[in-house]
Motif scaffolding. Structure first.
Motif, PDB file in Angstrom:
ATOM      1  N   TYR A  63     -38.018  14.119  36.959  1.00  0.00           N
ATOM      2  CA  TYR A  63     -38.482  12.761  36.620  1.00  0.00           C
ATOM      3  C   TYR A  63     -37.000  12.703  35.616  1.00  0.00           C
ATOM      4  N   LYS A  64     -36.745  11.573  35.047  1.00  0.00           N
ATOM      5  CA  LYS A  64     -35.178  11.274  34.452  1.00  0.00           C
ATOM      6  C   LYS A  64     -35.083  10.604  33.486  1.00  0.00           C
ATOM      7  N   LYS A  65     -34.289  10.909  32.596  1.00  0.00           N
ATOM      8  CA  LYS A  65     -34.384   9.971  31.229  1.00  0.00           C
ATOM      9  C   LYS A  65     -33.709   9.168  31.074  1.00  0.00           C
ATOM     10  N   ALA A  66     -33.937   7.808  31.004  1.00  0.00           N
ATOM     11  CA  ALA A  66     -33.457   6.761  30.493  1.00  0.00           C
ATOM     12  C   ALA A  66     -33.477   5.836  29.343  1.00  0.00           C
ATOM     13  N   THR A  67     -32.761   5.016  28.963  1.00  0.00           N
ATOM     14  CA  THR A  67     -33.200   3.943  27.557  1.00  0.00           C
ATOM     15  C   THR A  67     -33.396   2.466  28.079  1.00  0.00           C
ATOM     16  N   ILE A  68     -33.925   2.038  27.739  1.00  0.00           N
ATOM     17  CA  ILE A  68     -34.761   1.090  28.407  1.00  0.00           C
ATOM     18  C   ILE A  68     -33.647  -0.797  27.885  1.00  0.00           C
ATOM     19  N   VAL A  69     -33.102  -0.790  28.336  1.00  0.00           N
ATOM     20  CA  VAL A  69     -32.288  -2.231  27.944  1.00  0.00           C
ATOM     21  C   VAL A  69     -33.033  -3.143  28.139  1.00  0.00           C
ATOM     22  N   LYS A  70     -33.860  -3.444  29.114  1.00  0.00           N
ATOM     23  CA  LYS A  70     -34.320  -5.044  28.435  1.00  0.00           C
ATOM     24  C   LYS A  70     -36.117  -4.610  29.364  1.00  0.00           C
ATOM     25  N   GLU A  71     -37.322  -5.064  29.031  1.00  0.00           N
ATOM     26  CA  GLU A  71     -38.321  -5.443  29.323  1.00  0.00           C
ATOM     27  C   GLU A  71     -38.934  -6.395  29.912  1.00  0.00           C
ATOM     28  N   GLY A  72     -39.212  -6.369  31.060  1.00  0.00           N
ATOM     29  CA  GLY A  72     -39.980  -8.017  31.607  1.00  0.00           C
ATOM     30  C   GLY A  72     -40.197  -8.339  31.592  1.00  0.00           C
ATOM     31  N   THR A  73     -41.351  -9.758  31.319  1.00  0.00           N
ATOM     32  CA  THR A  73     -41.850 -10.413  30.479  1.00  0.00           C
ATOM     33  C   THR A  73     -43.647 -10.489  30.629  1.00  0.00           C
ATOM     34  N   GLY A 113     -35.305  -0.374  24.125  1.00  0.00           N
ATOM     35  CA  GLY A 113     -34.818   0.371  22.858  1.00  0.00           C
ATOM     36  C   GLY A 113     -35.505   2.010  23.110  1.00  0.00           C
ATOM     37  N   ASP A 114     -36.595   2.259  23.654  1.00  0.00           N
ATOM     38  CA  ASP A 114     -37.509   3.173  23.639  1.00  0.00           C
ATOM     39  C   ASP A 114     -36.768   3.992  24.905  1.00  0.00           C
ATOM     40  N   GLU A 115     -36.619   4.964  24.379  1.00  0.00           N
ATOM     41  CA  GLU A 115     -36.400   6.303  25.242  1.00  0.00           C
ATOM     42  C   GLU A 115     -38.073   6.964  26.372  1.00  0.00           C
ATOM     43  N   ILE A 116     -37.432   6.534  27.832  1.00  0.00           N
ATOM     44  CA  ILE A 116     -38.293   7.249  28.807  1.00  0.00           C
ATOM     45  C   ILE A 116     -38.506   8.661  29.916  1.00  0.00           C
ATOM     46  N   TYR A 117     -39.282   8.382  30.451  1.00  0.00           N
ATOM     47  CA  TYR A 117     -38.842   9.744  31.797  1.00  0.00           C
ATOM     48  C   TYR A 117     -39.032   8.974  32.623  1.00  0.00           C
ATOM     49  N   TYR A 118     -38.472   8.622  33.351  1.00  0.00           N
ATOM     50  CA  TYR A 118     -39.272   7.651  34.645  1.00  0.00           C
ATOM     51  C   TYR A 118     -38.644   8.038  36.551  1.00  0.00           C
ATOM     52  N   ASP A 119     -39.128   7.823  36.868  1.00  0.00           N
ATOM     53  CA  ASP A 119     -39.468   8.898  38.624  1.00  0.00           C
ATOM     54  C   ASP A 119     -38.620   8.429  39.155  1.00  0.00           C
ATOM     55  N   LYS A 120     -37.418   9.616  39.794  1.00  0.00           N
ATOM     56  CA  LYS A 120     -36.177   9.656  39.998  1.00  0.00           C
ATOM     57  C   LYS A 120     -36.568   8.804  41.556  1.00  0.00           C
ATOM     58  N   ASN A 121     -37.006   8.894  42.089  1.00  0.00           N
ATOM     59  CA  ASN A 121     -37.324   7.651  43.863  1.00  0.00           C
ATOM     60  C   ASN A 121     -37.734   6.461  43.230  1.00  0.00           C
ATOM     61  N   ASP A 153     -43.768   3.048  37.219  1.00  0.00           N
ATOM     62  CA  ASP A 153     -42.944   4.060  37.477  1.00  0.00           C
ATOM     63  C   ASP A 153     -42.418   4.574  36.324  1.00  0.00           C
ATOM     64  N   VAL A 154     -42.676   4.326  34.500  1.00  0.00           N
ATOM     65  CA  VAL A 154     -42.705   4.925  33.542  1.00  0.00           C
ATOM     66  C   VAL A 154     -43.827   5.951  33.059  1.00  0.00           C
ATOM     67  N   VAL A 155     -43.147   7.466  32.505  1.00  0.00           N
ATOM     68  CA  VAL A 155     -44.539   8.466  32.661  1.00  0.00           C
ATOM     69  C   VAL A 155     -44.326   8.726  31.478  1.00  0.00           C
ATOM     70  N   ILE A 156     -43.313   8.748  30.340  1.00  0.00           N
ATOM     71  CA  ILE A 156     -43.649   8.730  29.307  1.00  0.00           C
ATOM     72  C   ILE A 156     -42.543   7.957  28.565  1.00  0.00           C
ATOM     73  N   VAL A 157     -43.221   7.758  27.525  1.00  0.00           N
ATOM     74  CA  VAL A 157     -42.254   6.977  26.248  1.00  0.00           C
ATOM     75  C   VAL A 157     -41.823   8.014  25.068  1.00  0.00           C
ATOM     76  N   ILE A 158     -40.864   7.825  24.854  1.00  0.00           N
ATOM     77  CA  ILE A 158     -40.243   9.096  24.143  1.00  0.00           C
ATOM     78  C   ILE A 158     -40.554   8.187  22.169  1.00  0.00           C
TER      79      ILE A 158
END
Length: 85
Positions: free
Chosen positions: A35-45, A53-61, A80-85
């Motif tokens: 898993y990798k860490k990322a910041t949400i830039v924009k979520e879908g409809t 703005g949420d920080e998440i962990y997602y599957d690197k593949n 693909d989101v596994v954890i919301v921090i």
């Protein structure tokens, strides 16, 4: 930029990983993690579990990368989101 349905635009975060012993892990060691860490830039409809703005962990593949207005982003799906921090 407006993603649709269950797609999420993220910006990956490069982390320095330090073991409990205090040793820093190399990039090769860090790539072993699923898993990798990322910041949400924009979520879908139709995305309900995260918001901008949420920080998440997602599957690197998961997902794919692309350039939007000369900036690199990764597009993943909500599943693909596994954890919301």
């Amino acid at each position: 930029m407006k993603p649709i349905n269950k797609y999420i635009v993220i910006s990956p975060i490069v982390e320095e990983i330090v073991a409990e012993s205090g040793l820093m892990m190399t990039g090769a060691d860090a790539s072993e993690f699923r898993y990798k860490k990322a910041t949400i830039v924009k979520e879908g409809t139709e995305v309900s579990c995260v918001k901008e703005g949420d920080e998440i962990y997602y599957d690197k593949n998961a997902g794919y990368s692309l350039f939007i207005e000369d900036k690199p982003y990764t597009i993943i799906q909500e599943r693909d989101v596994v954890i919301v921090i």
